[in-house]
Write a protein that holds these residues in place. Structure first.
Motif, mmCIF file in Angstrom:
data_model
loop_
_atom_site.group_PDB
_atom_site.id
_atom_site.type_symbol
_atom_site.label_atom_id
_atom_site.label_comp_id
_atom_site.label_asym_id
_atom_site.label_seq_id
_atom_site.Cartn_x
_atom_site.Cartn_y
_atom_site.Cartn_z
ATOM 1 N N GLU A 1 0.798 -1.223 0.000
ATOM 2 C CA GLU A 1 0.000 0.000 0.000
ATOM 3 C C GLU A 1 0.834 1.277 0.000
ATOM 4 O O GLU A 1 0.401 2.285 -0.554
ATOM 5 N N ARG A 2 2.023 1.239 0.611
ATOM 6 C CA ARG A 2 2.825 2.458 0.693
ATOM 7 C C ARG A 2 3.992 2.467 -0.287
ATOM 8 O O ARG A 2 4.607 3.506 -0.523
ATOM 9 N N GLY A 3 4.324 1.291 -0.794
ATOM 10 C CA GLY A 3 5.429 1.214 -1.737
ATOM 11 C C GLY A 3 6.784 1.393 -1.090
ATOM 12 O O GLY A 3 7.781 1.641 -1.772
ATOM 13 N N GLU A 4 6.844 1.258 0.228
ATOM 14 C CA GLU A 4 8.092 1.451 0.956
ATOM 15 C C GLU A 4 8.137 0.506 2.148
ATOM 16 O O GLU A 4 7.126 0.285 2.807
ATOM 17 N N LEU A 5 9.313 -0.044 2.404
ATOM 18 C CA LEU A 5 9.528 -0.843 3.599
ATOM 19 C C LEU A 5 10.489 -0.091 4.508
ATOM 20 O O LEU A 5 11.614 0.213 4.113
ATOM 21 N N VAL A 6 10.014 0.213 5.707
ATOM 22 C CA VAL A 6 10.845 0.865 6.714
ATOM 23 C C VAL A 6 11.206 -0.191 7.748
ATOM 24 O O VAL A 6 10.330 -0.760 8.403
ATOM 25 N N PHE A 7 12.526 -0.438 7.896
ATOM 26 C CA PHE A 7 12.936 -1.544 8.761
ATOM 27 C C PHE A 7 14.370 -1.329 9.228
ATOM 28 O O PHE A 7 15.188 -0.733 8.500
ATOM 29 N N PRO A 8 14.724 -1.837 10.421
ATOM 30 C CA PRO A 8 16.048 -1.560 10.989
ATOM 31 C C PRO A 8 17.115 -2.582 10.629
ATOM 32 O O PRO A 8 17.840 -3.073 11.499
ATOM 33 N N ALA A 9 17.240 -2.892 9.354
ATOM 34 C CA ALA A 9 18.221 -3.901 8.952
ATOM 35 C C ALA A 9 19.459 -3.315 8.294
ATOM 36 O O ALA A 9 20.402 -4.050 8.003
ATOM 37 N N GLY A 10 19.478 -2.020 8.035
ATOM 38 C CA GLY A 10 20.636 -1.421 7.395
ATOM 39 C C GLY A 10 20.960 -2.106 6.069
ATOM 40 O O GLY A 10 20.078 -2.446 5.289
ATOM 41 N N ALA A 11 22.250 -2.327 5.853
ATOM 42 C CA ALA A 11 22.693 -3.004 4.630
ATOM 43 C C ALA A 11 23.212 -4.400 4.938
ATOM 44 O O ALA A 11 24.036 -4.949 4.207
ATOM 45 N N THR B 1 7.540 -7.052 -9.946
ATOM 46 C CA THR B 1 6.183 -6.498 -9.972
ATOM 47 C C THR B 1 6.052 -5.287 -10.880
ATOM 48 O O THR B 1 4.932 -4.869 -11.202
ATOM 49 N N GLY B 2 7.190 -4.688 -11.255
ATOM 50 C CA GLY B 2 7.134 -3.477 -12.065
ATOM 51 C C GLY B 2 6.712 -2.252 -11.275
ATOM 52 O O GLY B 2 6.315 -1.236 -11.853
ATOM 53 N N ARG B 3 6.833 -2.325 -9.952
ATOM 54 C CA ARG B 3 6.454 -1.207 -9.097
ATOM 55 C C ARG B 3 7.699 -0.502 -8.552
ATOM 56 O O ARG B 3 8.756 -1.106 -8.414
ATOM 57 N N ALA B 4 7.548 0.772 -8.230
ATOM 58 C CA ALA B 4 8.652 1.562 -7.683
ATOM 59 C C ALA B 4 8.685 1.395 -6.166
ATOM 60 O O ALA B 4 8.269 2.286 -5.409
ATOM 61 N N VAL C 1 0.148 -6.425 -5.129
ATOM 62 C CA VAL C 1 -0.737 -5.528 -5.862
ATOM 63 C C VAL C 1 -1.556 -4.716 -4.870
ATOM 64 O O VAL C 1 -2.217 -5.285 -3.999
ATOM 65 N N PRO C 2 -1.544 -3.378 -4.961
ATOM 66 C CA PRO C 2 -2.316 -2.581 -4.004
ATOM 67 C C PRO C 2 -3.804 -2.877 -4.075
ATOM 68 O O PRO C 2 -4.350 -3.188 -5.138
ATOM 69 N N ASP C 3 -4.447 -2.763 -2.925
ATOM 70 C CA ASP C 3 -5.896 -2.946 -2.835
ATOM 71 C C ASP C 3 -6.575 -1.684 -3.351
ATOM 72 O O ASP C 3 -6.372 -0.609 -2.786
#
Length: 286
Positions: free
Chosen positions: A143-153, A204-207, A279-281
């Motif tokens: 839904e947001r197109g972004e994953l925010v997570f504390p894994a660094g690189a 998925t072809g999504r940004a 796929v977004p709802d």
């Protein structure tokens, strides 16, 4: 369970049978010819209510144990130890515990299992590939197109839960072969979380993007969503250690137990993308 026991004779209790790992263990066990006794709240089993344990365990040959929050949670060792002792007293002969690679907080739970007086096997798994397709992370991507997570690189050898399930079933059905052993399982290659998200974006072809934050920032986000303070504190400590690079290595448990290579993360992504997982709802409800 003896070496001469047939799998058709076996009844295995699967805790969390409607969850991410338990569902796949139940499927793999049935495919192997075992009789599965699903243990979840839907079937009257509750990890926090000991009065519900005996009816589920009585008459079973083996059980798969997956603690409902985390194997390293503060209450996990007590619950797993108590359940394991009850299982032993009721004649259950083999227990397999799902644990986590590199999670020091899980060691008391593993030790509690080993002290219960029953044959045991611990399966320590890398980060699940399916954490990107099920659970709290998938909505962010979808839904947001972004994953925010504390894994660094940090690199992680994401493991497919179907491989974990196959290893668990093998441990349950191989007699004494894996009794008293710790089996570490991972995928076949290291990927950063950013690379994993980039792979999903390409398929998925999504940004889609990955934004790393510190464990403390992640904890503040969780608190803002109403996660209880004690749970936030545990997760901040957990991610601060688990994602510090200690797991940036491969484990050979899948090949050792199953005689084949583990499934690749790219194959998982292609399958999930084809089924529309990210796929977004259109309703905006997630």
């Amino acid at each position: 369970m003896t070496e001469t026991s047939t799998q058709a004779d076996m009844t295995v209790v699967v805790t969390g049978a409607s969850g991410r790992s338990g569902r796949r263990v139940a499927e793999a066990a049935r495919a192997a010819g075992l009789t599965v006794r699903a243990a979840s709240r839907a079937t009257g089993f509750d990890w926090r209510d000991r009065s519900t344990w005996a009816d589920v365990l009585r008459g079973a040959d083996a059980a798969y144990l997956a603690h409902p929050t985390d194997v390293g949670a503060p209450d996990a060792a007590g619950a797993v130890g108590a359940l394991a002792r009850e299982a032993a007293g009721l004649g259950v002969r083999r227990l397999v515990l799902l644990s986590a690679r590199g999670e020091e907080q899980a060691r008391p739970t593993e030790e509690a299992l080993g002290e219960a007086g029953v044959d045991w096997t611990v399966v320590r798994a890398a980060w699940f590939a399916q954490n990107f397709s099920e659970g709290p992370l998938v909505e962010e991507l979808r839904e947001r197109g972004e994953l925010v997570f504390p894994a660094g690189a940090v690199g992680e050898p994401f493991v497919d839960l179907r491989d974990v399930a196959d290893v668990v079933v093998s441990a349950l059905t191989s007699g004494e072969r894996y009794a008293g052993q710790v089996l570490e399982v991972s995928g076949p290659r290291l990927l950063t979380f950013g690379e994993a998200v980039a792979g999903i974006a390409k398929e998925t072809g999504r940004a889609l993007t990955y934004r790393p934050v510190t464990p403390q920032e992640y904890g503040e986000n969780l608190a803002g969503f109403g996660v209880p303070e004690e749970e936030v504190a545990f997760l901040v400590e957990l991610f601060g250690s688990l994602l510090d690079g200690r797991n940036a290595r491969l484990s050979d448990g899948v090949r050792e137990v199953l005689g084949r290579a583990p499934r690749d993360f790219g194959d998982f992504v292609r399958e999930e993308a084809a089924s529309g997982t990210w796929v977004p709802d259109p309703s905006g409800r997630g």
